[in-house]
Design an enzyme around this catalytic site. Structure first.
Site, PDB file in Angstrom:
ATOM      1  N   ASP A  92     -16.927  22.593  19.762  1.00 62.67           N
ATOM      2  CA  ASP A  92     -17.418  21.696  20.804  1.00 62.67           C
ATOM      3  C   ASP A  92     -16.502  21.887  22.003  1.00 62.67           C
ATOM      4  OD1 ASP A  92     -18.867  19.664  22.060  1.00 62.67           O
ATOM      5  OD2 ASP A  92     -17.577  18.090  21.276  1.00 62.67           O
ATOM      6  N   ASP A  94     -16.173  20.852  26.069  1.00 59.52           N
ATOM      7  CA  ASP A  94     -16.694  20.039  27.166  1.00 59.52           C
ATOM      8  C   ASP A  94     -15.793  20.155  28.388  1.00 59.52           C
ATOM      9  OD1 ASP A  94     -18.887  18.795  25.754  1.00 59.52           O
ATOM     10  OD2 ASP A  94     -17.390  17.602  24.690  1.00 59.52           O
TER      11      ASP A  94
END
Length: 161
Positions: A92, A94
């Site tokens: 992940d 971001d």
């Protein structure tokens, strides 16, 4: 060039996926700043612990193009998009801060990233960019971390050899 800070996390073979992501970030963007890594409980669902870290880099990509590149990076490392948003993941990545920009756009592009309210994003960012300022509140990452109730979301240092 924009100064950008990313949050990286994994709870499926985290050492393997985080190391590979760092290698790809270096290959694409050159010199990067990398925080220590921390282990924490999953947030938003019942899953394995996550290992998270932050990266600072300089880029000429606009936020949307960078976000697309990061989604492709996640996909190359087995990120599944056919499962609930809050679930186990290989990788992940971001964008947390992009210069002083404030954006609420497509593809979950939100700047500054709302996850800054969690220790697993805030602490690694405060480690590598203590004087970086939140573009809305104006507070530094160091000040935000100092005010954070650390006992609420414990972090354990996690070496990534």
């Amino acid at each position: 060039m924009a100064r950008v800070y990313l949050s990286l996390g994994s709870n499926l073979e985290p050492r393997r996926h985080l190391r590979a992501a760092l290698d790809e970030l270096r290959a694409r963007f050159g010199t990067i700043d990398v925080s220590p890594a921390y282990r924490s409980r999953s947030v938003g669902f019942d899953g394995a612990d996550f290992v998270n870290l932050a990266v600072g880099l300089d880029t000429g990509l606009e936020p949307e193009a960078l976000n697309d590149w990061l989604h492709a990076l996640e996909d190359r490392h087995g990120r599944r998009r056919d499962v609930p948003r809050y679930s186990d993941r290989t990788l992940d990545v971001d964008i947390v801060l992009y210069d002083e920009r404030v954006i609420d756009g497509p593809g979950h592009l939100q700047l500054p990233r709302k996850e800054l309210r969690h220790a697993f994003v805030l602490k690694p960012l405060a480690d590598i960019a203590p004087q970086a300022r939140h573009p809305v509140s104006g507070q530094t990452m160091a000040a935000l971390w100092a005010a954070f109730p650390h006992e609420r979301e414990p972090l354990v240092p996690e070496p990534l050899p």
